[in-house]
Enzyme design. Structure first.
Site, PDB file in Angstrom:
ATOM      1  N   GLU A 225       1.166  40.480  38.599  1.00  0.00           N
ATOM      2  CA  GLU A 225       1.307  41.020  37.357  1.00  0.00           C
ATOM      3  C   GLU A 225       2.824  41.906  37.426  1.00  0.00           C
ATOM      4  O   GLU A 225       3.131  42.170  36.363  1.00  0.00           O
ATOM      5  CB  GLU A 225       0.205  41.766  36.857  1.00  0.00           C
ATOM      6  CG  GLU A 225      -1.292  40.709  36.663  1.00  0.00           C
ATOM      7  CD  GLU A 225      -2.251  41.754  36.619  1.00  0.00           C
ATOM      8  OE1 GLU A 225      -2.631  41.790  35.600  1.00  0.00           O
ATOM      9  OE2 GLU A 225      -2.849  42.395  37.556  1.00  0.00           O
TER      10      GLU A 225
ATOM     11  N   ARG B 196     -13.300  38.554  33.911  1.00  0.00           N
ATOM     12  CA  ARG B 196     -13.017  40.241  33.736  1.00  0.00           C
ATOM     13  C   ARG B 196     -14.556  41.121  33.806  1.00  0.00           C
ATOM     14  O   ARG B 196     -15.390  40.517  33.266  1.00  0.00           O
ATOM     15  CB  ARG B 196     -12.525  40.156  32.339  1.00  0.00           C
ATOM     16  CG  ARG B 196     -11.583  39.358  32.106  1.00  0.00           C
ATOM     17  CD  ARG B 196     -10.961  39.581  30.680  1.00  0.00           C
ATOM     18  NE  ARG B 196      -9.801  38.867  30.325  1.00  0.00           N
ATOM     19  CZ  ARG B 196      -9.968  37.519  29.898  1.00  0.00           C
ATOM     20  NH1 ARG B 196     -11.115  37.183  29.314  1.00  0.00           N
ATOM     21  NH2 ARG B 196      -8.950  36.718  29.226  1.00  0.00           N
TER      22      ARG B 196
ATOM     23  N   HIS C  85      -5.954  40.057  19.243  1.00  0.00           N
ATOM     24  CA  HIS C  85      -7.153  39.554  19.016  1.00  0.00           C
ATOM     25  C   HIS C  85      -7.418  38.403  18.031  1.00  0.00           C
ATOM     26  O   HIS C  85      -8.123  37.440  18.453  1.00  0.00           O
ATOM     27  CB  HIS C  85      -8.297  40.643  18.423  1.00  0.00           C
ATOM     28  CG  HIS C  85      -8.759  41.395  19.545  1.00  0.00           C
ATOM     29  ND1 HIS C  85      -9.209  42.814  19.281  1.00  0.00           N
ATOM     30  CD2 HIS C  85      -9.218  41.216  20.815  1.00  0.00           C
ATOM     31  CE1 HIS C  85      -9.603  43.147  20.482  1.00  0.00           C
ATOM     32  NE2 HIS C  85      -9.621  42.413  21.228  1.00  0.00           N
TER      33      HIS C  85
ATOM     34  N   ARG D  74       3.419  44.574  25.458  1.00  0.00           N
ATOM     35  CA  ARG D  74       2.758  43.179  24.702  1.00  0.00           C
ATOM     36  C   ARG D  74       1.727  43.638  23.624  1.00  0.00           C
ATOM     37  O   ARG D  74       1.483  42.807  23.059  1.00  0.00           O
ATOM     38  CB  ARG D  74       2.035  42.573  25.859  1.00  0.00           C
ATOM     39  CG  ARG D  74       0.621  43.158  26.635  1.00  0.00           C
ATOM     40  CD  ARG D  74       0.346  42.383  27.787  1.00  0.00           C
ATOM     41  NE  ARG D  74      -0.947  42.954  28.167  1.00  0.00           N
ATOM     42  CZ  ARG D  74      -2.035  42.258  27.947  1.00  0.00           C
ATOM     43  NH1 ARG D  74      -2.406  41.359  27.290  1.00  0.00           N
ATOM     44  NH2 ARG D  74      -3.111  42.812  28.559  1.00  0.00           N
TER      45      ARG D  74
ATOM     46  N   CYS E 217      -3.588  32.418  35.261  1.00  0.00           N
ATOM     47  CA  CYS E 217      -5.100  33.046  34.454  1.00  0.00           C
ATOM     48  C   CYS E 217      -4.407  33.832  33.056  1.00  0.00           C
ATOM     49  O   CYS E 217      -5.306  34.257  32.462  1.00  0.00           O
ATOM     50  CB  CYS E 217      -5.751  33.705  35.185  1.00  0.00           C
ATOM     51  SG  CYS E 217      -4.914  35.605  35.872  1.00  0.00           S
TER      52      CYS E 217
ATOM     53  N   ARG F 155     -12.199  39.228  39.112  1.00  0.00           N
ATOM     54  CA  ARG F 155     -11.275  40.260  39.093  1.00  0.00           C
ATOM     55  C   ARG F 155     -11.896  41.565  39.304  1.00  0.00           C
ATOM     56  O   ARG F 155     -12.720  41.722  38.364  1.00  0.00           O
ATOM     57  CB  ARG F 155     -10.219  40.166  37.937  1.00  0.00           C
ATOM     58  CG  ARG F 155      -9.261  41.448  38.116  1.00  0.00           C
ATOM     59  CD  ARG F 155      -8.205  41.267  36.670  1.00  0.00           C
ATOM     60  NE  ARG F 155      -8.999  41.702  35.543  1.00  0.00           N
ATOM     61  CZ  ARG F 155      -8.500  41.459  34.409  1.00  0.00           C
ATOM     62  NH1 ARG F 155      -7.264  40.762  34.223  1.00  0.00           N
ATOM     63  NH2 ARG F 155      -9.278  41.878  33.210  1.00  0.00           N
TER      64      ARG F 155
ATOM     65  N   ASN G 279       0.464  37.677  31.114  1.00  0.00           N
ATOM     66  CA  ASN G 279       0.795  38.365  30.064  1.00  0.00           C
ATOM     67  C   ASN G 279       1.354  39.807  30.603  1.00  0.00           C
ATOM     68  O   ASN G 279       2.380  40.247  29.775  1.00  0.00           O
ATOM     69  CB  ASN G 279      -0.749  38.717  29.422  1.00  0.00           C
ATOM     70  CG  ASN G 279      -1.314  37.618  28.855  1.00  0.00           C
ATOM     71  OD1 ASN G 279      -0.934  36.523  28.652  1.00  0.00           O
ATOM     72  ND2 ASN G 279      -2.793  37.887  28.594  1.00  0.00           N
ATOM     73  N   ASP G 280       0.686  40.326  31.454  1.00  0.00           N
ATOM     74  CA  ASP G 280       1.447  41.646  31.934  1.00  0.00           C
ATOM     75  C   ASP G 280       2.705  41.203  32.707  1.00  0.00           C
ATOM     76  O   ASP G 280       3.887  42.096  32.727  1.00  0.00           O
ATOM     77  CB  ASP G 280       0.456  42.131  33.050  1.00  0.00           C
ATOM     78  CG  ASP G 280      -0.388  43.151  32.315  1.00  0.00           C
ATOM     79  OD1 ASP G 280       0.135  43.947  31.342  1.00  0.00           O
ATOM     80  OD2 ASP G 280      -1.821  43.525  32.744  1.00  0.00           O
TER      81      ASP G 280
END
Length: 558
Positions: A411, A285, A183, A445, A482, A322, A434-435
């Site tokens: 992903e 999202r 974050h 992660r 993305c 998404r 990320n994934d």
């Protein structure tokens, strides 16, 4: 002395350090001298006060920070936590101790679950500290407020602190914990704060030390020379001038277009994204719409209203939505209440939606109806797709319900390895780095102990991205990025060299990526990609590409 970590963006800052205050001490485990009713009333009042304060901060901060702080406010009054606090007080504990134990217990449960909820565990610590401080009548630990600008050193920052940092005072952030998807990193990127996270031994830096925080290099240098300080000051001025200049489309030095899009979680951020030069939305999202819905999924009408606002804000531009990415790691009572030992590998994303197809049908219907009422170019994609059969399932259902452009997120390595077949069955692919990195390197992660593995520069991750890019080029299908990797200005060039046709990121990262792309032509980007692929690991890939990029840019200079 030089300390290294993960830089967020390309900014640089120089200033004197101040460390974040230590957390409040653990409340003593002793019997209360007050009655149970009085202690319960104290706890309820403080939890409510903290919830209202977090909501107030969220409303002031806006954007992603607003969503995060509103989620924290809900934690402060979560019925399960209230029940645990009440039980502790009934056992004779003080409100302070009952709150401490309840939040700690809940935190440990979430941390063990990993995934999305594992990430929320650290947020619980912050809420707990705020409630205990309110009970004790003392200020909650937070960001110092000195008279002069400073560089903040911390183990990590709570969302409530990061969201409302005084940007006239905080020159840069340096944290010892966290990674590029924490974050702190996400909010720092959104607010264009110079930051280096996951900096080993950063807490050893004494207060009042002059440091150069170089996000581009991922370094923190203490006691810089006068020459270096002057160079940094010049870099700061040049970046400020570039930021105040006109925005434009993403384009390579040879004129190759690379659309730069925004990652958004709410339509509230649309105007700001456009102002920063977003050419559309590469990832919208929809989770918060569902997380805020309570015990039942939002209706088609409720969803349609939300999507119409988003599409209207980006009239004439591409908007990639998404569908709900939830499941065991983001439990929703109307989707799944099943507990799983490893939710990152469980029933999530498209798997969870397929098990409750009516929820997916309603969302696709709402999106199709919103598309019919607006002029944006709507693209819709499914998360956590693992193969060709799932791709066909989603695309066929989307077509049935009126979606014109349907694609998938890449992903999971399995679908990357089958990219040619998967892309043949859909309209586009968007790579969630990320994934993809998490699953390729078997490293959660959100788990600090393996944060060093969570690096999209790893040649194995880049090879998978290249497979998708190659399939897209062969079939004439767009391949976007993305994940947070797109916000790394140098890695963005490599991603284009691997076949990415668009890049989507936090809006505040658009400037740095736009400037970086403009310094390279397509052939150079492809050469840099091959250099990265030939490396043995993430660190050597990044180092080799940086050296080659520096050489290429010197050659191009007159």
């Amino acid at each position: 002395m030089e300390y290294t970590g993960t830089g967020i963006g390309q900014g640089v800052a120089i200033g004197q350090t101040i460390r974040m205050p230590d957390p409040l001490p653990e409340p003593r485990d002793e019997r209360s001298s007050r009655g149970t009713d009085e202690e319960s009333a104290r706890a309820a009042a403080s939890m409510a006060a903290v919830a209202r304060e977090l909501e107030k901060r969220g409303a002031s901060a806006g954007g992603t920070a607003k969503d995060v702080l509103e989620a924290q406010a809900m934690m402060a009054e979560d019925p399960s936590l209230v029940e645990l606090v009440t039980a502790g007080i009934s056992d004779g504990k003080t409100a302070e101790r009952a709150v401490f134990e309840a939040f700690a217990s809940f935190r440990d449960q979430l941390a063990a679950m990993g995934g999305y909820l594992g990430e929320r565990a650290a947020d619980l610590d912050d809420v707990s500290q705020r409630v205990i401080a309110d009970l004790a009548g003392v200020p909650a630990p937070g960001v110092p407020q000195p008279a002069e600008p400073f560089v903040l050193i911390a183990r990590d920052l709570a969302p409530a602190d990061t969201a409302l940092l005084d940007l006239d005072k905080v020159l840069a952030l340096v944290t010892s914990d966290g990674g590029p998807t924490s974050h702190t990193a996400i909010l720092a990127r959104e607010k264009s704060i110079v930051a280096v996270v996951g900096t080993a031994n950063a807490l050893d830096i004494a207060d009042g030390t002059t440091v150069v925080v170089d996000a581009a290099a991922g370094s923190v240098l203490t006691d810089p020379s006068a020459e270096l300080a002057a160079h940094v000051t010049q870099r700061i001025a040049e970046r400020s001038a570039a930021a105040s200049g006109p925005t434009g489309p993403g384009v390579l030095a040879d004129g190759t277009a690379v659309p730069l899009l925004a990652n958004l979680g709410s339509s509230d951020g649309a105007d700001a994204a456009v102002a920063l030069g977003a050419e559309g939305v590469g990832l919208f999202r929809t989770e918060f719409l569902f997380l805020d819905a309570g015990d039942t999924a939002p209706s088609v009408e409720q969803q349609r209203e939300h999507y119409v606002r988003l599409l209207t804000a980006f009239a004439g531009k591409k908007v990639v939505v998404r569908v709900l990415d939830a499941g065991a790691d983001k439990p929703l009572p109307f989707l799944s209440n099943a507990e799983e030992e490893n939710p990152a590998l469980g029933l999530r994303g498209l798997r969870a939606l397929r098990a409750r197809e009516e929820i997916l049908r309603d969302q696709l219907t709402a999106l199709a109806e919103a598309d019919a009422q607006t002029d944006a170019d709507l693209w819709v994609m499914a998360p956590m797709v693992s193969g060709v059969e799932e791709t066909r399932y989603f695309v066929e259902l989307a077509r049935e319900l009126g979606i014109k452009t349907a694609g998938i997120m890449v992903e999971i390595p399995s679908v990357a390895l089958l990219a040619e077949k998967a892309l043949a069955a859909c309209d586009f692919a968007s790579i969630g780095t990320n994934d993809l990195t998490q699953y390729t390197l078997a490293a959660d992660r959100l788990l600090g102990s393996v944060a060093s593995f969570q690096d999209p520069w790893h040649p194995a991750v880049l090879r998978l991205i290249g497979e998708v890019g190659r399939a897209g080029a062969q079939l004439g299908k767009p391949v976007g990025i993305c994940g947070e990797a797109a916000a790394d200005p140098l890695l963005a060039v490599v991603l284009v060299g691997l076949g990415a046709t668009s890049l989507s990121m936090s809006p505040s990262a658009l400037l740095d990526v736009r400037l970086s792309l403009a310094g390279f032509d397509l052939e150079t980007a492809q050469n840099l990609a091959q250099i990265a692929l030939a490396a043995d690991d993430a660190a050597s890939a990044k180092s080799a590409v940086r050296d080659a990029a520096d050489t290429a840019q010197k050659v191009r200079q007159p």
